[in-house]
Design an enzyme around this catalytic site. Structure first.
Site, PDB file in Angstrom:
ATOM      1  N   SER A 406       8.073  10.093   3.773  1.00 20.42           N
ATOM      2  CA  SER A 406       8.484   8.958   2.928  1.00 20.42           C
ATOM      3  C   SER A 406       8.157   7.625   3.567  1.00 20.42           C
ATOM      4  CB  SER A 406       9.971   8.955   2.627  1.00 20.42           C
ATOM      5  OG  SER A 406      10.596  10.115   2.957  1.00 20.42           O
ATOM      6  N   HIS A 427       3.857  11.916  -1.737  1.00 17.30           N
ATOM      7  CA  HIS A 427       5.279  11.600  -1.585  1.00 17.30           C
ATOM      8  C   HIS A 427       6.027  11.918  -2.867  1.00 17.30           C
ATOM      9  CE1 HIS A 427       8.616   8.402  -1.002  1.00 17.30           C
ATOM     10  NE2 HIS A 427       9.002   9.582  -0.594  1.00 17.30           N
ATOM     11  N   GLU A 439       3.910   9.558  -5.367  1.00 13.01           N
ATOM     12  CA  GLU A 439       3.034   8.555  -4.757  1.00 13.01           C
ATOM     13  C   GLU A 439       1.920   9.295  -4.021  1.00 13.01           C
ATOM     14  OE1 GLU A 439       5.559   4.563  -3.636  1.00 13.01           O
ATOM     15  OE2 GLU A 439       6.008   6.330  -2.445  1.00 13.01           O
ATOM     16  N   ASN A 477       9.746   2.906  -1.601  1.00 14.16           N
ATOM     17  CA  ASN A 477      10.811   2.742  -0.612  1.00 14.16           C
ATOM     18  C   ASN A 477      10.737   1.385   0.087  1.00 14.16           C
ATOM     19  OD1 ASN A 477      12.056   5.096  -1.238  1.00 14.16           O
ATOM     20  ND2 ASN A 477      11.211   6.276   0.463  1.00 14.16           N
TER      21      ASN A 477
END
Ligand code: 3H9
Length: 697
Positions: A406, A427, A439, A477
């Site tokens: 991540s 991801h 992702e 994130n």
């Protein structure tokens, strides 16, 4: 005769064929062509009945969404439907594929409807921030009754032919081609001398408690207006003569057309389709993909394996011990049980997936034939490098090696192998068999066909795949940590977590950031804070430690029953934890901070400015290629309300100058945190928008 609509004659029957690929959307040319064909057939004394059908994938998928936002051109669809219904000769809609929105409305304007067994019908306008605008809200409930009509239009769901027949939406299911079905049906009508049956002449739908239905729908839509307005339009159908109800529907439709919600929803519709359409991958074929490997059978690995099995891939899952492989198998089986319960798979398919398609192993040699391997092991660079060194030794040439990290540097992981061109990040978001976002993280060294294979996998798994460059947290994130920090700063300065959650759910998020933290587990944020403190906080980031105390006392959120909120067993949601505000006050006192008042507008402005600014920085750095990529990440991974379109679309609609002015104002307090992204400043200076960047591709 137009290119998109043709009229031919078969004895006394006029066959009106729509041919406007890909989905027979009702463009101006199609509406004009339909009107001309109906008028011509009507005027022809030799014609006794008309059949309307489509070629290709659909009867008609609805109004042409590309024409929305531009000046509407005649003939207008409501009048066209009324005109078809007024035809003195019976008109039959012969449907196949999808009949959606204006497509179903055209069919409802016809006197009879016959559909192929695989046909689906629906009025999904609410997903575009609209209500049906060509008689759907008036005609559908006359056939289905009020409740089912409202349910169909507020959910926008597609109804299969069998249910459509049972609900009275169609009159018959025919197994031949649409043309042959229509022809046979029309022949029968003529032979039997069946009269026209205009839906508008059927009794009005029954009354319900309209205000209660409106309020419940508004609440369910978390502030989305269009489903609630469906209720008002159906109310008009029940209470007014048909023509007046139609006028009321049109008024609401045109009013909604002007709203930001409509613009946001249509941006999401096209964004969802454009996001995996990358100019750099045009003409690049993905590598073959039939068998994949997954390393790690925890929640994430098991979720990825589940998604891959459901997509028809062979999966080999590696764990460290027999007990761990058994536990992983249990997790996958339990995920698949969910699909079984919802009727997505049969019992036989369940057995096939768990017994035949899934292989469990404890050694890497089982991955020798995998086309692609995803590791989902512990989030630590040394551990990941070790996994990739082993994969490098075992996997066949050309296999794509992917990390589900991540935030770690995928380029550094790739450098641990002898084949960095084959290494990408994939991801997933937890639970991976449910969450739509993927992702695809692309290090500089990645080969285009390895990247294309990542996107191909995303498509097979029905994910919304977004290209992201390498940076801490990638797109999602990284943005999350910035707006989360803005929220934490506001708490230090005087806002309460509960006020912030309330403002953000009021904006349309399903949960506010503090309720989300409770759901994810407060231990995650705690570990992150410790890591950041050890690394040294980034410039402008202020430390806050009151949540550490909750964790030290064993309160990790929902899983322990207490966090920012207190959770009672069996109850949904929680109530504010009375220990939290005193902890915050103590920290403010310790830091010498005086609590300020934050209005709901202040909270929203800061939260959103932080999100938009980080999005603009990510764009400026090339981590995301297009603003719509950022929008789709937030929409599909972070619960951003679809009706706002995504943060960059929302910013465009607010006015980028306003966002920049907010940032400049906040930067006076904490310049390092709030400094506006250079891209945002230049867009404002040039009078341009994020949408302009989307158009440049
Ligand atoms: C309406 O009807 C208003 C009326 O009540 C009143 C009016 C007065 N227009 O999704 P796909 C394109 S509102 C223009 O990839 P699938 C789509 O962009 C409308 N284009 O395929 C894509 O283009 P590209 C109510 C449309 O098989 C291509 O077709 N109707 C439209 O997964 C293929 O689409 C809806 O909301 C359109 N209406 O799914 C239906 N629809 O290839 C919206 C599609 O260039 N559409 N395109 O990327 C859908 O739900 C799905 O597209 C459909 C096909 C199920 C049809």
């Amino acid at each position: 005769m137009s290119d998109v609509v043709t009229l031919t004659r078969e004895g006394p029957i006029a066959l009106i064929e729509i041919n406007n690929p890909p989905v027979n959307a009702l463009s101006t040319a199609v509406r004009q062509g339909l009107q001309n064909a109906v008028l011509e057939a009507e005027a022809d004394d030799a014609i006794m009945a008309l059949v309307i059908y489509g070629t290709g994938r659909a009867f008609i998928a609805g109004a042409d969404i590309k024409e929305f936002g531009k000046p509407l051109q005649p003939p207008f669809l409501p009048e066209l439907c009324t005109r078809i219904e007024a035809c003195p000769k019976p008109v039959v809609a012969a449907m196949h594929g999808v009949s959606l929105g204006g497509g179903l409305e055209v069919a409802l304007g016809c006197h009879y409807r016959i559909a192929t067994p695989d046909a689906r019908v629906g009025l999904p306008e609410v997903h575009l921030g609209l209500i049906p605008g060509a008689g759907g809200t008036q005609r559908l409930p006359r056939l289905t009754g009020t409740e089912r009509g409202i349910e169909m239009m507020t959910s926008g769901r597609h109804v299969k032919a069998a249910e459509a027949l049972e609900a009275g939406i169609i009159d018959e299911i025919g197994t031949a081609s649409p043309r042959e079905n229509g022809l046979a049906f029309a022949t029968r009508i003529i032979e039997e001398g069946k009269p026209r049956r205009a839906v508008s002449e059927l009794p009005a739908p029954a009354a319900v408690d309209w205000d209660a239905a409106y309020a419940a729908t508004l609440k369910k839509g978390r502030g989305q207006l269009s489903p609630a307005m469906v209720v008002r339009a159906v109310q008009a159908a029940a209470e007014k003569p048909f023509a007046d109800g139609l006028a009321e529907e049109r008024r609401i439709f045109l009013e909604l057309m002007e709203t930001d919600q409509r613009k946001g929803m249509i941006h999401a519709f096209f964004g969802e389709r454009a996001v995996s359409n990358l100019p750099e991958l045009k003409g690049i074929d993905p590598r073959p993909l039939t068998a994949i490997g997954v390393i790690g059978g925890g929640t994430m690995g098991a979720g990825i394996a589940t998604a891959a099995l459901l997509a028809g891939l062979k999966v080999t899952l590696i764990e460290m011990s027999d007990e761990a492989t058994e536990a992983a198998k249990g997790r996958i089986a339990s995920n698949l049980q969910g699909a079984l319960k919802r009727g997505k798979i049969t019992e036989a398919k369940f057995t096939k997936l768990t017994e035949d398609a899934l292989t469990l192993a404890t050694t890497y040699d089982a991955l020798a034939d995998a086309d692609l391997v995803i590791e989902a092991v512990f989030e630590n660079m040394d551990v990941k490098k070790d996994v990739f060194t082993k994969l490098d030794a075992i996997c066949k040439p050309g296999a794509v090696l992917a990390s589900n990290t991540s935030y770690l540097d995928v380029a550094e992981i790739a450098a641990a192998t002898s084949r960095p061109a084959d290494v990408i990040g994939l991801h997933f978001f937890s639970p991976a068999h449910v969450m739509k976002l993927l992702e695809v993280v692309v290090p500089d060294a990645a080969a285009p066909d390895a990247v294309a294979t990542g996107f191909a996998l995303g498509k097979m798994l029905s994910k919304i795949s977004v290209r992201a460059g390498v940076c801490d947290g990638f797109i999602g994130n990284r943005i999350l940590s910035t707006y989360r920090a803005a929220a934490d700063h506001m708490v230090l300065d005087g806002a309460s977590p509960y006020e912030i959650d309330k403002v953000m759910t009021g904006f349309g998020f399903p949960m506010g950031p503090f309720a989300v933290a409770d759901l994810a587990g407060l231990d995650i944020g705690w570990a992150n804070r410790k890591r950041k403190r050890a690394e040294g906080l980034p410039p402008g980031m202020r430390d806050s430690s009151y949540a550490d105390t909750l964790c030290e006392d064993g309160h990790f959120g929902q899983k322990t029953g207490k966090g920012y909120y207190v959770y009672e067993a069996g109850k949904r949601g929680g109530t504010p934890n009375p220990d939290v505000l005193p902890l915050i006050e103590a920290e403010r006192a310790e830091k010498g901070l005086t609590a300020q008042d934050f209005t709901a507008d202040d909270i929203l402005a800061r939260y959103m400015a932080a999100m938009v600014n980080e999005g603009a920085k990510i764009l400026g750095e090339g981590i995301a290629r297009r603003p719509l990529d950022v929008d789709m990440v937030l929409l599909f991974g972070y619960g951003f309300p679809r009706y706002h379109g995504g943060p960059m679309k929302w910013a465009d609609m607010q006015g980028l100058d306003k966002i920049l002015a907010d940032l400049d104002r906040f930067a006076a307090e904490n310049p390092e945190f709030w400094t506006p992204a250079p891209l945002l400043r230049s867009l404002v200076a040039e009078g341009r928008t994020f949408e302009d960047l989307n158009k440049e591709g």
